[in-house]
Design a protein around this motif. Sequence first.
Motif, PDB file in Angstrom:
ATOM      1  N   LEU A  85      -5.955  -2.010   4.703  1.00  0.00           N
ATOM      2  CA  LEU A  85      -7.272  -2.214   4.089  1.00  0.00           C
ATOM      3  C   LEU A  85      -7.336  -1.555   2.715  1.00  0.00           C
ATOM      4  CD1 LEU A  85      -9.907  -1.767   6.950  1.00  0.00           C
ATOM      5  CD2 LEU A  85      -8.684  -3.822   6.233  1.00  0.00           C
ATOM      6  N   VAL A  86      -6.833  -0.348   2.610  1.00  0.00           N
ATOM      7  CA  VAL A  86      -6.865   0.358   1.336  1.00  0.00           C
ATOM      8  C   VAL A  86      -5.996  -0.359   0.305  1.00  0.00           C
ATOM      9  CG1 VAL A  86      -6.138   2.489   0.191  1.00  0.00           C
ATOM     10  CG2 VAL A  86      -7.487   2.597   2.288  1.00  0.00           C
ATOM     11  N   SER A  87      -4.835  -0.826   0.713  1.00  0.00           N
ATOM     12  CA  SER A  87      -3.952  -1.561  -0.202  1.00  0.00           C
ATOM     13  C   SER A  87      -4.637  -2.809  -0.742  1.00  0.00           C
ATOM     14  CB  SER A  87      -2.664  -1.955   0.517  1.00  0.00           C
ATOM     15  OG  SER A  87      -1.973  -0.822   0.996  1.00  0.00           O
ATOM     16  N   ALA A  88      -5.273  -3.558   0.139  1.00  0.00           N
ATOM     17  CA  ALA A  88      -5.950  -4.783  -0.285  1.00  0.00           C
ATOM     18  C   ALA A  88      -7.124  -4.465  -1.194  1.00  0.00           C
ATOM     19  CB  ALA A  88      -6.416  -5.568   0.938  1.00  0.00           C
ATOM     20  N   ALA A  89      -7.865  -3.404  -0.878  1.00  0.00           N
ATOM     21  CA  ALA A  89      -8.999  -3.022  -1.717  1.00  0.00           C
ATOM     22  C   ALA A  89      -8.537  -2.621  -3.115  1.00  0.00           C
ATOM     23  CB  ALA A  89      -9.763  -1.880  -1.067  1.00  0.00           C
ATOM     24  N   ALA A  90      -7.414  -1.910  -3.194  1.00  0.00           N
ATOM     25  CA  ALA A  90      -6.884  -1.497  -4.492  1.00  0.00           C
ATOM     26  C   ALA A  90      -6.487  -2.707  -5.330  1.00  0.00           C
ATOM     27  CB  ALA A  90      -5.689  -0.575  -4.291  1.00  0.00           C
ATOM     28  N   LEU A  91      -5.870  -3.679  -4.716  1.00  0.00           N
ATOM     29  CA  LEU A  91      -5.446  -4.878  -5.448  1.00  0.00           C
ATOM     30  C   LEU A  91      -6.647  -5.728  -5.849  1.00  0.00           C
ATOM     31  CD1 LEU A  91      -2.294  -5.716  -3.315  1.00  0.00           C
ATOM     32  CD2 LEU A  91      -2.329  -4.817  -5.647  1.00  0.00           C
ATOM     33  N   ALA A  92      -7.653  -5.807  -4.981  1.00  0.00           N
ATOM     34  CA  ALA A  92      -8.880  -6.524  -5.345  1.00  0.00           C
ATOM     35  C   ALA A  92      -9.547  -5.853  -6.535  1.00  0.00           C
ATOM     36  CB  ALA A  92      -9.832  -6.577  -4.148  1.00  0.00           C
ATOM     37  N   ASN A  93      -9.589  -4.530  -6.527  1.00  0.00           N
ATOM     38  CA  ASN A  93     -10.168  -3.774  -7.632  1.00  0.00           C
ATOM     39  C   ASN A  93      -9.399  -4.015  -8.921  1.00  0.00           C
ATOM     40  OD1 ASN A  93     -10.285  -1.287  -9.419  1.00  0.00           O
ATOM     41  ND2 ASN A  93     -11.881  -0.738  -7.950  1.00  0.00           N
ATOM     42  N   ALA A  94      -8.077  -3.948  -8.834  1.00  0.00           N
ATOM     43  CA  ALA A  94      -7.247  -4.128 -10.027  1.00  0.00           C
ATOM     44  C   ALA A  94      -7.441  -5.515 -10.624  1.00  0.00           C
ATOM     45  CB  ALA A  94      -5.780  -3.907  -9.673  1.00  0.00           C
ATOM     46  N   ARG A  95      -7.430  -6.534  -9.774  1.00  0.00           N
ATOM     47  CA  ARG A  95      -7.593  -7.901 -10.280  1.00  0.00           C
ATOM     48  C   ARG A  95      -8.987  -8.115 -10.867  1.00  0.00           C
ATOM     49  NH1 ARG A  95      -5.868 -12.581  -6.268  1.00  0.00           N
ATOM     50  NH2 ARG A  95      -7.833 -12.052  -5.198  1.00  0.00           N
ATOM     51  N   ALA A  96      -9.986  -7.535 -10.229  1.00  0.00           N
ATOM     52  CA  ALA A  96     -11.360  -7.729 -10.673  1.00  0.00           C
ATOM     53  C   ALA A  96     -11.657  -6.997 -11.979  1.00  0.00           C
ATOM     54  CB  ALA A  96     -12.326  -7.266  -9.586  1.00  0.00           C
ATOM     55  N   PHE A  97     -11.203  -5.750 -12.103  1.00  0.00           N
ATOM     56  CA  PHE A  97     -11.633  -4.907 -13.214  1.00  0.00           C
ATOM     57  C   PHE A  97     -10.544  -4.606 -14.241  1.00  0.00           C
ATOM     58  CE2 PHE A  97     -14.446  -3.372  -9.650  1.00  0.00           C
ATOM     59  CZ  PHE A  97     -15.590  -4.021 -10.099  1.00  0.00           C
TER      60      PHE A  97
END
Length: 522
Positions: A85-97
Amino acid sequence: MNVRRRRDFLADVGRGMLVASIGSAATLELGLVKSFAANIDDANPDRLTFGALEPLVALMQETPAEKLMPLLVQRLNSGVDLKTLVSAAALANARAFGGQDYTGFHTFMALAPALQISQELPAARRALPVLKVIYRNSSRIQEQGKNDHDTLAPIEAHAAPDPLLSGAQLRDAVRAVDWQRAESQFAARVAASPEDAFNDLQFAVEDENDVHRVVFSWRAWVMLDLAGEEYAQTLLRQSVRYCLDVEQRMHEKNYPESKVRELLPRLLDEYKLLGVKLGTREADDQWTEQLAQTVFTGTHEEAATAVAAALAEGFDPEAIGESLSRAANLLVLHDPGRSVGSSAPNKPPGCVHGDSVGVHASDAANAWRNIARVGNRRTKIASLLVGAFHTAGQHGYVTDQRFPYAEQLAALAAVNDGDKLIVETEAAIKSNDQARACALIDRYGQLALPPEPVFDLMRTYAVSEDGALHAEKYFRTVTEEYATTSPTYRWRQLIALARVTASEHGYAAPGYQQACELLRIS
């Protein structure tokens, strides 16, 4: 520097550290293939995608936070682990921002600490800190309209630069605000070696006196051991873009450059630090405290020069780093509290949580120390010099005397019951009584009682409270610095944590209550 060294280091710093929970099979558990490519899917070449993690990344980026939480709990119940979950959240954050949103990069920096905290909680409560930060992550993505619009797009790697010059070339590209050159050159370096790319990145990170610049860099590096090195370009590239974004705003607003740009190369040359062997000379408590006081009270240049001299004299870099940490800790203990003019609804007058001088300095010193530990020889030296420069020069924002709680401490002289002190500390936290919280924890330390009950209490509120975006990071900073500080001085870290915890109480983290209800805990 190899991956094993990084993982060994991360496993050793503080209790409950991140890598202790993942081991060398992390990428296999995520069903990924090792590659340092640009995370481009041939079927969708205009968007960064993330292999087996992409469905979960997309879910986190596209789903409103309130609707996301039940879906994530369902996945946890079906066997998905918190690390994923943390890995996916980090990648979502990176792609978004892409490293360019204030709340966004603060949330990214909180993800690994949240997972680290989770490892220290009872099984039923382990998901709480992670769900709390993912709620913040998805909320910010939705607020900024990044649920269907990415900031970070694929980048084509430039021809690989000369390894001997690549760090300076990256720094020069950032100074020139040449986004294309900086990102494409960095992509080529990551493709060849994430470790070498991280050392190159430090040339740009060191260029400004900026807490987010250094902590973001460190937290992105830590995240590689979660998501996997095949995502190194996406994760580390954010830090390059942060540096570019800051440099661009400096140019647009005609802000002056930090004097560290001139001082760092001068000290490296004057003390011939790149040509001498790093020493192992032991430093006693008196020496490290004297250096800590120099950094705490001195100017930027005085502190950096003192560290340069210590390195030239062969003192152990670890001892020097401890002095930086202790100087930052003193900024927390001497902070007069937020002024009326700089207050906000979640940061009232007198508070010391959030982006206070001491919390920021402590998180930055922790990051500089960690980067020095895992970096190459040049990175180790430069990080300590710039870390000293960064920590110093802030004495004007604090008082000469420590935050006053001497009377409260004197009144506790006859109290020898550790359990009673912990109970009363919690009451002080709930009433935002910083002085009493400090006095109670100081007295507890005088009795040489075990630190675990103190950490347990403070951890509770690091999870439940918002902390103005800093609760998780600062708790981890104190945990790590306590573990690596001389017994003579380490208790100061817990007194500072008690003060910050009392300051931040009453501002509950959004999403925390929903997570409790979904997990069926109180």
